[in-house]
Design an enzyme around this catalytic site. Sequence first.
Site: not given
Length: 533
Positions: A55, A197, A217, A236, A240-241, A255, A320
């Site tokens: 990003r 996003k 988030h 990120s 989390k994932t 997410d 990713r």
Amino acid sequence: MIVEELAQYGINHTDDRTVIDPSPARLIEKAVTRGEGVLTSTGSLAVTTGKYTGRSPHDRFIVDTPEVHDKIAWGPVNVPFSEKDYKLVKEEVISYLSERRIFMVHGLAGADRRYSRKFLVLTELASQALFIRQMLVRPTEEELKNFGRADFVVMVAPGLKLDPKVHHTNSEAGVIINFTDRTVLIAGTQYSGEIKKSIFSVMNYLLPVEENILTMHCSCNMNPQSHGTTVFFGLSGTGKTTLSAAEGRMLIGDDEHGWGPDSIFNIEGGCYAKTIHISPETEPQICNAIRFGSICENVVLDPDTRIADYDDASLTENGRVAYPVEFIDNAVTSGYARRLPDVVIFLTADAFGVLPPISKLSTNAAMYHFMTGFTSKVAGTERGIKEPQPTFSSLFGEPFMPLDPNIYAKMLGERIHEYGTRVYLINTGWTGGPYGTGSRIKLKYTRKMVEAAQSGIIDECEFVHDERFNLDVPTACPGVPSELLDPKSTWADKDAYDATAEKLAQMFVENASKRLQTMSPEVRAAGPKPLGK
């Protein structure tokens, strides 16, 4: 009919140059034949995104219209953009897309249909159409038939380079959200995370304002027997994932979620996982999802065998893979649960190496750490990040939250109090010293801490109070070395630990003082208290 639909958004097009809601197979065929990407050895579509591999936060803007002027938390994250400049950029994007083949994707944001919003995404790339088709909630045939006019349209023109002197952007790239015009414009960047996003940012405004839904988030998973749910907050790179895709739990989403009065639901229909250093041993579910229908971004392949090298960061640390949530074997395919969260876990990657691996939070402490959102930005997730950088990101997702942090924190506090939700702070960062000296806390130990929090076993252990960080820390946790739970004991130089811990505690205080003026005295008092050592 398609010509008329595009005409609503000012795009002059013909049916023969428009590809509408194609299947993943068709999109993959188009992407390969057009030279956008290649297939990996496991059948995933692999693309590279050029200059932008993460990003670009300094290129994100919100159009300052009378409707939203007094609602947006303006500042370095939510940067205002004039209506005049927006109209100029929109004309450029429309003109650009009108001259090219367009891939149209109709999708939903919000798996609980009572709160979902309809999105139309228009892009020049088949690979980006595949990405967003797999990431949004996919409408049923009946929902597509009765789709009507979208609530928001996202126009994506990665090949259009903006001119900062003309368009008053900061670079050739721009992500511009207009809540009044119900449009997102994305130009100059091929990084598909910007599409995902920007839609999340839109939902983080619409649902709290229009539905009183707390948007988060976070990832979320569910106990298949009790149907109890756990929410994992984190930026990120915090896990989390990985932590939500756990054996013995059912994944709701990785997410973005909404917490309503009687449901917790995924805002998306897919997952967007980091691939750096993953393996079947550490992340079996994610590795299994890298197959036909998924799309890999910026993952290095062997030119002959097309086997991915997930340890090769020569393109970026931010490799990713995007895939539909159904690619996870134990996913909750409905995308929601009717049982509200039993447990909330805040994930932080502390690059200083001084926060305890796990601690329990009161309601006020939960609101404090939610509003401060301390973590370290991990290499590659944003342009220019080469190594972990300590940062405070309100709500563990400040770049995507248009409203005042206190609005979201108050909603979280009310829900924690009403439902008796237990809250923990888990550090997935460094131990034994800071980044460069210490080492990352092992995933197997973090998983054990998460399991202990979810089951409630951790609450049966003895706790000690960390005066400096104002945290309650367990002295034992099943499956975790006891010395790991006391960060100071893992440092060879105890004085260096104290100095570093004092520095971080002071950073918490200064951040809350400068950036979170709306924080209540009770919540502020639940934060760290430097000892002056």
